[in-house]
Design a protein around this motif. Sequence first.
Motif, mmCIF file in Angstrom:
data_model
loop_
_atom_site.group_PDB
_atom_site.id
_atom_site.type_symbol
_atom_site.label_atom_id
_atom_site.label_comp_id
_atom_site.label_asym_id
_atom_site.label_seq_id
_atom_site.Cartn_x
_atom_site.Cartn_y
_atom_site.Cartn_z
ATOM 1 N N GLY A 145 19.389 16.693 -1.125
ATOM 2 C CA GLY A 145 19.121 15.433 -0.440
ATOM 3 C C GLY A 145 18.099 15.505 0.675
ATOM 4 N N GLY A 146 17.461 16.663 0.866
ATOM 5 C CA GLY A 146 16.506 16.804 1.957
ATOM 6 C C GLY A 146 15.157 16.164 1.699
ATOM 7 N N ALA A 147 14.840 15.943 0.424
ATOM 8 C CA ALA A 147 13.560 15.318 0.069
ATOM 9 C C ALA A 147 13.840 14.158 -0.870
ATOM 10 C CB ALA A 147 12.651 16.338 -0.618
ATOM 11 N N ASN A 148 13.090 13.071 -0.701
ATOM 12 C CA ASN A 148 13.271 11.920 -1.588
ATOM 13 C C ASN A 148 12.025 11.057 -1.601
ATOM 14 O OD1 ASN A 148 13.456 9.879 0.559
ATOM 15 N ND2 ASN A 148 15.382 10.882 1.049
ATOM 16 N N VAL A 149 11.956 10.212 -2.625
ATOM 17 C CA VAL A 149 10.877 9.237 -2.748
ATOM 18 C C VAL A 149 11.429 8.035 -3.499
ATOM 19 C CG1 VAL A 149 9.938 10.143 -4.930
ATOM 20 C CG2 VAL A 149 8.445 8.889 -3.372
ATOM 21 N N GLN A 150 10.953 6.862 -3.124
ATOM 22 C CA GLN A 150 11.274 5.660 -3.880
ATOM 23 C C GLN A 150 10.013 5.247 -4.614
ATOM 24 O OE1 GLN A 150 14.938 3.704 -1.496
ATOM 25 N NE2 GLN A 150 13.006 2.774 -1.058
ATOM 26 N N LEU A 151 10.134 5.066 -5.919
ATOM 27 C CA LEU A 151 9.025 4.607 -6.746
ATOM 28 C C LEU A 151 9.184 3.112 -6.924
ATOM 29 C CD1 LEU A 151 9.088 7.420 -9.464
ATOM 30 C CD2 LEU A 151 7.846 7.383 -7.275
ATOM 31 N N VAL A 152 8.115 2.355 -6.686
ATOM 32 C CA VAL A 152 8.182 0.900 -6.711
ATOM 33 C C VAL A 152 7.036 0.347 -7.538
ATOM 34 C CG1 VAL A 152 8.221 -1.193 -5.290
ATOM 35 C CG2 VAL A 152 9.119 0.944 -4.357
ATOM 36 N N THR A 153 7.364 -0.521 -8.498
ATOM 37 C CA THR A 153 6.313 -1.190 -9.274
ATOM 38 C C THR A 153 5.899 -2.497 -8.608
ATOM 39 O OG1 THR A 153 7.921 -2.331 -10.668
ATOM 40 C CG2 THR A 153 7.062 -0.223 -11.484
ATOM 41 N N GLY A 154 6.779 -3.107 -7.864
ATOM 42 C CA GLY A 154 6.535 -4.366 -7.164
ATOM 43 C C GLY A 154 7.879 -4.912 -6.736
ATOM 44 N N ASP A 155 7.995 -5.332 -5.504
ATOM 45 C CA ASP A 155 9.288 -5.793 -4.998
ATOM 46 C C ASP A 155 9.759 -7.034 -5.743
ATOM 47 O OD1 ASP A 155 11.277 -7.144 -3.058
ATOM 48 O OD2 ASP A 155 10.979 -5.125 -2.250
ATOM 49 N N ALA A 156 11.026 -7.063 -6.081
ATOM 50 C CA ALA A 156 11.588 -8.149 -6.893
ATOM 51 C C ALA A 156 11.742 -9.459 -6.132
ATOM 52 C CB ALA A 156 12.938 -7.731 -7.471
ATOM 53 N N THR A 157 11.926 -9.414 -4.808
ATOM 54 C CA THR A 157 12.200 -10.657 -4.077
ATOM 55 C C THR A 157 11.299 -10.901 -2.877
ATOM 56 O OG1 THR A 157 13.874 -9.648 -2.653
ATOM 57 C CG2 THR A 157 14.636 -10.592 -4.751
ATOM 58 N N ALA A 158 10.561 -9.902 -2.432
ATOM 59 C CA ALA A 158 9.723 -10.063 -1.242
ATOM 60 C C ALA A 158 8.283 -10.386 -1.637
ATOM 61 C CB ALA A 158 9.767 -8.793 -0.399
ATOM 62 N N PRO A 159 7.558 -11.065 -0.748
ATOM 63 C CA PRO A 159 6.193 -11.463 -1.066
ATOM 64 C C PRO A 159 5.184 -10.318 -1.036
ATOM 65 C CG PRO A 159 6.715 -12.115 1.176
ATOM 66 C CD PRO A 159 7.985 -11.572 0.557
ATOM 67 N N GLU A 160 5.536 -9.206 -0.403
ATOM 68 C CA GLU A 160 4.666 -8.036 -0.326
ATOM 69 C C GLU A 160 5.512 -6.794 -0.561
ATOM 70 O OE1 GLU A 160 1.889 -7.612 2.942
ATOM 71 O OE2 GLU A 160 2.162 -9.722 3.454
ATOM 72 N N ASP A 161 4.846 -5.706 -0.940
ATOM 73 C CA ASP A 161 5.539 -4.429 -1.064
ATOM 74 C C ASP A 161 5.529 -3.723 0.286
ATOM 75 O OD1 ASP A 161 6.046 -4.754 -3.779
ATOM 76 O OD2 ASP A 161 4.140 -3.852 -4.351
ATOM 77 N N SER A 162 6.556 -2.928 0.527
ATOM 78 C CA SER A 162 6.641 -2.164 1.772
ATOM 79 C C SER A 162 6.192 -0.730 1.521
ATOM 80 C CB SER A 162 8.076 -2.185 2.300
ATOM 81 O OG SER A 162 8.966 -1.647 1.344
#
Length: 117
Positions: free
Chosen positions: A46-63
């Motif tokens: 759990g010391g390293a992680n990444v979130q892969l995102v194609t495009g946010d489902a509900t927000a107007p911009e990606d974070s």
Amino acid sequence: MRARRIMTNLRVADIEAAKEFYTGFLGLSTEEFNLGWVARYSSPGGGANVQLVTGDATAPEDSVISVQTDDVDGAYEEAQRLGYEIVHPLTTEPWGVRRFFVRDPDGNVLNIVGHSD
């Protein structure tokens, strides 16, 4: 606000196509969750992680990052009080998190999130 955990949100075209690189090559073998448009992969400890995102489902911009906090409501009030731009209002999302997006002074969008766990 106190950050408990900060995760990089990396924009990818296709999560399944990118998954092998991050799990096979980098060894982030634990899939913490996968909603189809966002997935988190972590190292076994759990010391390293990444979130892969194609495009946010509900927000107007990606974070660019997600910041987990124990008091998302308090963080939202503080961001408003300090005059920061709220990009996505405080929302309880269908997948069970409560979050909002705020823009930092350099224009980066941060996902401030509270988990019910």
